[in-house]
Scaffold this motif. Structure first.
Motif, PDB file in Angstrom:
ATOM      1  N   LEU A   1     -11.688   9.960  44.192  1.00 60.34           N
ATOM      2  CA  LEU A   1     -11.526  11.099  43.294  1.00 60.34           C
ATOM      3  C   LEU A   1     -11.753  12.391  44.064  1.00 60.34           C
ATOM      4  N   LYS A   2     -10.756  12.719  44.873  1.00 54.86           N
ATOM      5  CA  LYS A   2     -10.787  13.928  45.678  1.00 54.86           C
ATOM      6  C   LYS A   2      -9.368  14.432  45.858  1.00 54.86           C
ATOM      7  N   VAL A   3      -9.268  15.703  46.150  1.00 52.30           N
ATOM      8  CA  VAL A   3      -7.974  16.337  46.386  1.00 52.30           C
ATOM      9  C   VAL A   3      -8.088  17.166  47.654  1.00 52.30           C
ATOM     10  N   TYR A   4      -6.948  17.543  48.189  1.00 50.48           N
ATOM     11  CA  TYR A   4      -6.903  18.373  49.390  1.00 50.48           C
ATOM     12  C   TYR A   4      -6.329  19.724  48.997  1.00 50.48           C
ATOM     13  N   LEU A   5      -7.098  20.759  49.267  1.00 49.66           N
ATOM     14  CA  LEU A   5      -6.752  22.102  48.830  1.00 49.66           C
ATOM     15  C   LEU A   5      -6.708  23.061  50.012  1.00 49.66           C
ATOM     16  N   CYS A   6      -5.900  24.101  49.863  1.00 51.27           N
ATOM     17  CA  CYS A   6      -5.940  25.175  50.847  1.00 51.27           C
ATOM     18  C   CYS A   6      -7.252  25.932  50.654  1.00 51.27           C
ATOM     19  N   LEU A   7      -7.624  26.691  51.662  1.00 50.11           N
ATOM     20  CA  LEU A   7      -8.874  27.453  51.618  1.00 50.11           C
ATOM     21  C   LEU A   7      -8.940  28.353  50.388  1.00 50.11           C
ATOM     22  N   GLU A   8      -7.839  29.021  50.072  1.00 49.47           N
ATOM     23  CA  GLU A   8      -7.807  29.940  48.932  1.00 49.47           C
ATOM     24  C   GLU A   8      -8.079  29.238  47.608  1.00 49.47           C
ATOM     25  N   HIS A   9      -7.582  28.009  47.441  1.00 49.48           N
ATOM     26  CA  HIS A   9      -7.790  27.279  46.191  1.00 49.48           C
ATOM     27  C   HIS A   9      -9.049  26.412  46.215  1.00 49.48           C
ATOM     28  N   HIS A  10      -9.682  26.313  47.384  1.00 50.60           N
ATOM     29  CA  HIS A  10     -10.910  25.538  47.465  1.00 50.60           C
ATOM     30  C   HIS A  10     -12.141  26.431  47.293  1.00 50.60           C
ATOM     31  N   ILE A  11     -12.321  27.430  48.182  1.00 47.42           N
ATOM     32  CA  ILE A  11     -13.563  28.196  48.118  1.00 47.42           C
ATOM     33  C   ILE A  11     -13.438  29.714  48.205  1.00 47.42           C
ATOM     34  N   SER A  12     -12.343  30.242  48.704  1.00 45.60           N
ATOM     35  CA  SER A  12     -12.367  31.681  48.988  1.00 45.60           C
ATOM     36  C   SER A  12     -11.654  32.572  47.980  1.00 45.60           C
ATOM     37  N   GLY A  13     -10.680  32.082  47.260  1.00 48.27           N
ATOM     38  CA  GLY A  13      -9.917  32.928  46.349  1.00 48.27           C
ATOM     39  C   GLY A  13     -10.476  32.961  44.941  1.00 48.27           C
ATOM     40  N   LYS A  14      -9.984  33.914  44.139  1.00 50.80           N
ATOM     41  CA  LYS A  14     -10.448  33.987  42.748  1.00 50.80           C
ATOM     42  C   LYS A  14     -10.001  32.771  41.945  1.00 50.80           C
ATOM     43  N   GLU A  15      -8.964  32.096  42.411  1.00 48.77           N
ATOM     44  CA  GLU A  15      -8.493  30.868  41.761  1.00 48.77           C
ATOM     45  C   GLU A  15      -9.046  29.609  42.430  1.00 48.77           C
ATOM     46  N   ALA A  16     -10.019  29.762  43.292  1.00 51.52           N
ATOM     47  CA  ALA A  16     -10.636  28.611  43.947  1.00 51.52           C
ATOM     48  C   ALA A  16     -11.448  27.812  42.939  1.00 51.52           C
ATOM     49  N   VAL A  17     -11.421  26.494  43.065  1.00 51.69           N
ATOM     50  CA  VAL A  17     -12.144  25.660  42.101  1.00 51.69           C
ATOM     51  C   VAL A  17     -13.646  25.940  42.099  1.00 51.69           C
ATOM     52  N   HIS A  18     -14.183  26.420  43.215  1.00 56.74           N
ATOM     53  CA  HIS A  18     -15.609  26.741  43.254  1.00 56.74           C
ATOM     54  C   HIS A  18     -15.910  28.116  42.661  1.00 56.74           C
ATOM     55  N   ASN A  19     -14.876  28.885  42.333  1.00 58.47           N
ATOM     56  CA  ASN A  19     -15.054  30.221  41.751  1.00 58.47           C
ATOM     57  C   ASN A  19     -14.464  30.341  40.355  1.00 58.47           C
ATOM     58  N   ASN A  20     -13.816  29.306  39.872  1.00 56.75           N
ATOM     59  CA  ASN A  20     -13.092  29.383  38.610  1.00 56.75           C
ATOM     60  C   ASN A  20     -13.448  28.166  37.750  1.00 56.75           C
ATOM     61  N   ALA A  21     -14.305  28.368  36.781  1.00 56.58           N
ATOM     62  CA  ALA A  21     -14.800  27.263  35.950  1.00 56.58           C
ATOM     63  C   ALA A  21     -13.677  26.553  35.203  1.00 56.58           C
ATOM     64  N   GLU A  22     -12.666  27.282  34.760  1.00 60.24           N
ATOM     65  CA  GLU A  22     -11.554  26.671  34.026  1.00 60.24           C
ATOM     66  C   GLU A  22     -10.774  25.702  34.924  1.00 60.24           C
ATOM     67  N   LEU A  23     -10.511  26.113  36.156  1.00 61.28           N
ATOM     68  CA  LEU A  23      -9.792  25.222  37.073  1.00 61.28           C
ATOM     69  C   LEU A  23     -10.643  24.024  37.472  1.00 61.28           C
ATOM     70  N   MET A  24     -11.946  24.238  37.632  1.00 62.77           N
ATOM     71  CA  MET A  24     -12.847  23.120  37.944  1.00 62.77           C
ATOM     72  C   MET A  24     -12.848  22.123  36.782  1.00 62.77           C
ATOM     73  N   ARG A  25     -12.897  22.638  35.548  1.00 65.59           N
ATOM     74  CA  ARG A  25     -12.867  21.765  34.377  1.00 65.59           C
ATOM     75  C   ARG A  25     -11.560  20.979  34.335  1.00 65.59           C
ATOM     76  N   GLU A  26     -10.442  21.648  34.597  1.00 65.78           N
ATOM     77  CA  GLU A  26      -9.136  20.988  34.605  1.00 65.78           C
ATOM     78  C   GLU A  26      -9.081  19.886  35.669  1.00 65.78           C
ATOM     79  N   LEU A  27      -9.605  20.172  36.838  1.00 68.49           N
ATOM     80  CA  LEU A  27      -9.621  19.194  37.918  1.00 68.49           C
ATOM     81  C   LEU A  27     -10.487  17.994  37.552  1.00 68.49           C
ATOM     82  N   ARG A  28     -11.629  18.235  36.937  1.00 69.78           N
ATOM     83  CA  ARG A  28     -12.505  17.121  36.522  1.00 69.78           C
ATOM     84  C   ARG A  28     -11.861  16.293  35.411  1.00 69.78           C
ATOM     85  N   GLN A  29     -11.143  16.933  34.517  1.00 67.13           N
ATOM     86  CA  GLN A  29     -10.418  16.180  33.493  1.00 67.13           C
ATOM     87  C   GLN A  29      -9.349  15.306  34.138  1.00 67.13           C
TER      88      GLN A  29
END
Length: 90
Positions: free
Chosen positions: A32-60
């Motif tokens: 249960l893992k995905v491969y993300l670019c830096l922007e979508h992983h930790i550095s951008g406003k849409e990064a899963v570590h910065n965006n609770a909605e996207l993190m929730r979607e990924l966990r679903q």
């Protein structure tokens, strides 16, 4: 797991465990893992570590993937939470 458009917009360079913290080893064991670019992983406003909605979607999505081969009860026992309860899915 079927990839969503925001997962694959740029070259993937970072491995992200969908269920981290104390569940990281379980996430690894279940794939249960995905491969993300830096922007979508930790550095951008849409990064899963910065965006609770996207993190929730990924966990679903991770829970749905797990439940293709396991029961909801097994998921709850392993990960301790039902991430799909917010969407009223069965």
């Amino acid at each position: 797991m079927k990839m969503k458009p925001w997962y694959e917009q740029k070259p993937a360079v970072h491995e992200h465990h969908i269920f981290g913290g104390s569940n990281r080893d379980k996430s690894e064991a279940e794939g249960l893992k995905v491969y993300l670019c830096l922007e979508h992983h930790i550095s951008g406003k849409e990064a899963v570590h910065n965006n609770a909605e996207l993190m929730r979607e990924l966990r679903q999505d991770g829970q749905r993937a797990f439940e293709q081969n396991h029961t909801r009860e097994e998921f709850m026992k392993m990960f301790g939470k039902n991430y799909l309860e917010e969407t009223n899915e069965e």
